[in-house]
Motif scaffolding. Structure first.
Motif, short mmCIF file in Angstrom:
data_model
loop_
_atom_site.label_atom_id
_atom_site.label_comp_id
_atom_site.label_asym_id
_atom_site.label_seq_id
_atom_site.Cartn_x
_atom_site.Cartn_y
_atom_site.Cartn_z
N PRO A 122 0.82 -1.21 0.00
CA PRO A 122 0.00 0.00 0.00
C PRO A 122 0.86 1.27 0.00
O PRO A 122 1.74 1.40 0.84
CB PRO A 122 -0.79 -0.09 1.32
CG PRO A 122 -0.59 -1.47 1.82
CD PRO A 122 0.64 -2.03 1.20
N PRO A 123 0.61 2.19 -0.92
CA PRO A 123 1.37 3.44 -0.95
C PRO A 123 1.31 4.18 0.38
O PRO A 123 2.31 4.77 0.81
CB PRO A 123 0.66 4.25 -2.05
CG PRO A 123 -0.03 3.26 -2.89
CD PRO A 123 -0.37 2.10 -2.02
N ILE A 124 0.16 4.11 1.06
CA ILE A 124 0.02 4.85 2.32
C ILE A 124 0.98 4.32 3.37
O ILE A 124 1.47 5.08 4.22
CB ILE A 124 -1.46 4.81 2.81
CG1 ILE A 124 -1.70 5.73 4.00
CG2 ILE A 124 -1.89 3.42 3.18
CD1 ILE A 124 -2.10 7.11 3.62
N THR A 125 1.30 3.01 3.30
CA THR A 125 2.25 2.43 4.26
C THR A 125 3.65 3.01 4.04
O THR A 125 4.36 3.31 4.99
CB THR A 125 2.30 0.90 4.11
OG1 THR A 125 0.98 0.40 4.26
CG2 THR A 125 3.19 0.27 5.16
N LEU A 126 4.01 3.17 2.75
CA LEU A 126 5.35 3.69 2.45
C LEU A 126 5.43 5.20 2.67
O LEU A 126 6.50 5.74 2.94
CB LEU A 126 5.72 3.37 1.00
CG LEU A 126 5.84 1.88 0.68
CD1 LEU A 126 6.09 1.68 -0.81
CD2 LEU A 126 6.99 1.25 1.48
N PRO B 49 11.98 1.23 4.22
CA PRO B 49 10.83 1.97 4.74
C PRO B 49 9.86 1.11 5.55
O PRO B 49 9.29 1.58 6.53
CB PRO B 49 10.15 2.50 3.47
CG PRO B 49 11.20 2.54 2.45
CD PRO B 49 12.12 1.41 2.76
N VAL B 53 8.54 1.93 9.19
CA VAL B 53 7.15 2.15 9.58
C VAL B 53 6.77 1.21 10.72
O VAL B 53 6.02 1.58 11.62
CB VAL B 53 6.19 2.04 8.36
CG1 VAL B 53 5.95 0.62 7.93
CG2 VAL B 53 4.87 2.73 8.65
N GLN B 250 -6.79 0.00 -1.14
CA GLN B 250 -5.83 1.07 -0.83
C GLN B 250 -6.20 2.40 -1.47
O GLN B 250 -5.45 3.37 -1.34
CB GLN B 250 -4.44 0.66 -1.33
CG GLN B 250 -3.97 -0.68 -0.81
CD GLN B 250 -2.80 -1.22 -1.61
OE1 GLN B 250 -2.39 -0.63 -2.59
NE2 GLN B 250 -2.27 -2.35 -1.19
N ALA B 291 -1.18 2.03 9.27
CA ALA B 291 -0.58 1.66 7.98
C ALA B 291 -0.08 0.21 8.01
O ALA B 291 -0.19 -0.51 7.02
CB ALA B 291 0.55 2.60 7.63
#
Lengths: 281, 312
Positions: A122-126, B49, B53, B250, B291
């Motif tokens: 998911p882009p939001i995670t990155l 990343p 996160v 997403q 996330a």
């Protein structure tokens, strides 16, 4: 007899045409409506009863955009970022795809799974760690931040599409160069790349499309108007002048134009590449 | 030719002098040389990343505080105790499942219509191009188009009122009752072409002999569809539907540009919920936990997707 042939040939044909007509309205009407709205005056857009064609054609909305350096800049930024991302992605993807398509090696399957699964992260995670990293490395609000982060989702597709394409080329092509004493690197650039133009075009169009459409990273990793891309420009326009519909439609038409042109020009390659990539990968 | 053959012999001789083992080791490294640029970039832009996160999600005041403290699973607990989170989960599921189902139905219907030989080939190829159009538009532009069409004074309301289907102007995107459906509809419109393109390719790959054999056995059109077409397309359907499920789950820009998650959280989905935590409330630790939850859901569906791809 006549009745039977009507039922078995004419009726299905009528129904097929009817279905296609409904499909045409469903798929194209919103786009046609957008296009003609961009040529209406703002008061005419919500005229009652609604009419598709404007009473007075006007390109005022387009002129407003062309005369506003801030809005022109949105387009320059989008072309620049999408162009650079496409170039870099192609370069890396061609080299990687050659490795995947021509060699057997340890971890090949693991690496393949890794690349396939990057498509679904998911882009939001990155986004959150990217924000942290971009600030820490002092590249917040720069082209570099956009170009670098866009590659995370253009690269997997480009590698998969290119590998799929290279797999269709006979191995004899580059083996001829190897037998002649050339290196595989020479074989790649002298023989494989020239015959892969259709695959490269398909990959380039798809990469450009992804980069041109990106919204989330552009929204978060840039701040100044000098760096905003078209999708963010449209969003800002929407917030500032919520009622200037014709201008937003004109922005949307201009913002869709490069993709429509690229797609229409490269349609044949594009669909072949896409189905090969998405169906078989 | 002669020259390169000499070069090859010379290279081999040189390799043998330096020891065959070393030459073959070098040769083994060649494939890694080719795949390393993409691998390095993706590790740098993805694995690193992700570790970050995950680390953020276990801290208190990530990014905001210079010395953020370890908080354990507290952020996850806070997220799970938030009723808006669960509302977002339910709305994300509704949005995603409806989208996937209708993408499939519309994509298959269009693919079947375009695959028939009852229509002139030229018309078919023109329509094929036109039917793909929605796919080429940016989410932001799709959002704007549907905001125009579904405006209370817009063309959709006018037509529905003229047809006496509704008798008042519906505020599609700003009523808590209709917003999620309007949003889902816009997403259905935007996403069916991927199915259409893939299923059309699949249809063209089905052997005519299967249908002929079934015809000799006396199968009718519906039976042929159900017992030949659908099973033959099944691998493609499963692949595309799994990918579509992950991607739709997403979706961010379409929601952000149509409703922004409102009115009163009625279109809040996991991505907008997470984005607001991070960039409106600056709760980066909580947002990271949220996330991570999206990541875990996505990766579990990805697992089935990869299993499915490898079985084929």
């Amino acid at each position: 007899m006549a009745k039977r042939s009507f039922k078995s040939s004419v009726l299905p044909t009528i129904l097929t045409y009817l279905g296609l007509a409904i499909g045409l309205v469903f798929s194209a009407f919103p786009i046609v409506w957008m296009f003609f709205s961009s040529l209406k005056s703002n008061t005419e857009i919500f005229a009652l009863p609604p009419r598709l064609l404007p009473d007075d054609f006007t390109v005022a909305a387009y002129l407003t955009i062309f005369n506003d350096p801030v809005k022109v800049r949105f387009f320059i930024n989008s072309y620049f970022v999408a162009g650079v991302v496409t170039g870099l992605t192609l370069l890396v993807a061609i080299v990687t795809a050659y490795g995947f398509s021509r060699y057997q090696f340890r971890f090949k399957n693991t690496l393949n799974i890794f690349i396939i699964s990057t498509q679904t992260v998911p882009p939001i995670t990155l986004l959150i760690p990217y924000f942290g990293m971009v600030v820490a490395f002092r590249i917040f609000d720069t082209y570099l931040a956009l170009i670098l982060t866009y590659m995370v989702f253009t690269l997997p597709y480009a590698v998969l599409l290119m590998t799929g394409y290279l797999n269709t080329l006979p191995k004899e092509l580059d083996e001829a160069v190897l037998v002649d004493g050339g290196s595989s690197w020479t074989a790649l650039w002298r023989v494989i790349v020239p015959v892969s133009i259709p695959g490269i075009v398909a990959t380039a169009v798809y990469t450009f499309l992804l980069a041109w459409n990106e919204f989330l990273f552009a929204l978060t990793l840039t701040k100044s108007m000098d760096l905003r891309t078209v999708p963010i420009g449209i969003q800002l326009l929407m917030g500032q002048h919520a009622f200037e519909w014709n201008e937003m439609m004109a922005m949307s038409v201009l913002g869709s134009l490069p993709l429509l042109v690229l797609y229409l020009v490269a349609q044949r390659y594009f669909l072949a590449g896409m189905t090969a990539g998405s169906v078989k990968s | 030719m002669n020259h390169s053959a000499t070069a090859l012999v010379a290279a081999h001789a040189k390799a043998r002098r330096k020891g065959w083992l070393r030459y073959s080791t070098l040769r083994k490294l060649v494939p890694y040389f080719y795949v390393s640029p993409a691998t390095l970039l993706l590790v740098l832009l993805m694995l690193f990343p992700m570790v970050m996160v995950f680390k953020y999600s276990l801290m208190d005041g990530a990014i905001m505080k210079k010395t953020a403290a370890f908080a354990g699973v507290q952020n996850y607990v806070t997220i799970f105790e938030n009723p808006v989170f669960w509302q977002s989960v339910a709305q994300t599921l509704y949005f995603t499942i409806m989208s996937v189902v209708f993408h499939f139905i519309i994509g298959l219907a269009f693919a079947l219509l375009l695959n028939t030989n009852r229509v002139d080939p030229l018309i078919r190829s023109i329509l094929r191009v036109l039917f793909i159009l929605p796919w080429l538009f940016t989410a932001v532009i799709i959002a704007i188009i549907w905001r125009l069409l579904l405006d209370p004074n817009g063309v959709v309301n006018s037509v529905l009122m003229a047809l006496h289907i509704i008798n008042f102007k519906v505020e599609w995107f700003s009523s808590t009752r209709t917003a999620i459906h309007a949003l889902t509809f816009a997403n259905i419109w935007a996403g069916y072409p991927l199915y259409m393109v893939s299923l059309l390719a699949g249809l063209q790959g089905i052997s005519k002999e299967l249908y002929e054999a079934a015809g000799i056995d006396g199968a009718n059109g519906l039976q042929k569809f159900w017992y030949i077409t659908i099973p033959q397309l099944m691998p493609i359907i499963i692949s595309i539907a799994l990918l579509d499920f992950i991607w739709t789950m997403q979706v961010f820009p379409l929601v952000w540009m149509t409703t922004g998650g409102g009115p009163i959280y009625s279109t809040e989905v996991l991505s907008t919920f997470t984005y607001k935590l991070a960039f409106s409330q600056y709760e980066f630790s909580l947002a990271s936990a949220s996330a991570m939850i999206i990541l875990i859901i996505s990766m579990s569906v990805t697992y089935f997707y990869i299993k499915h791809q490898q079985r084929r």
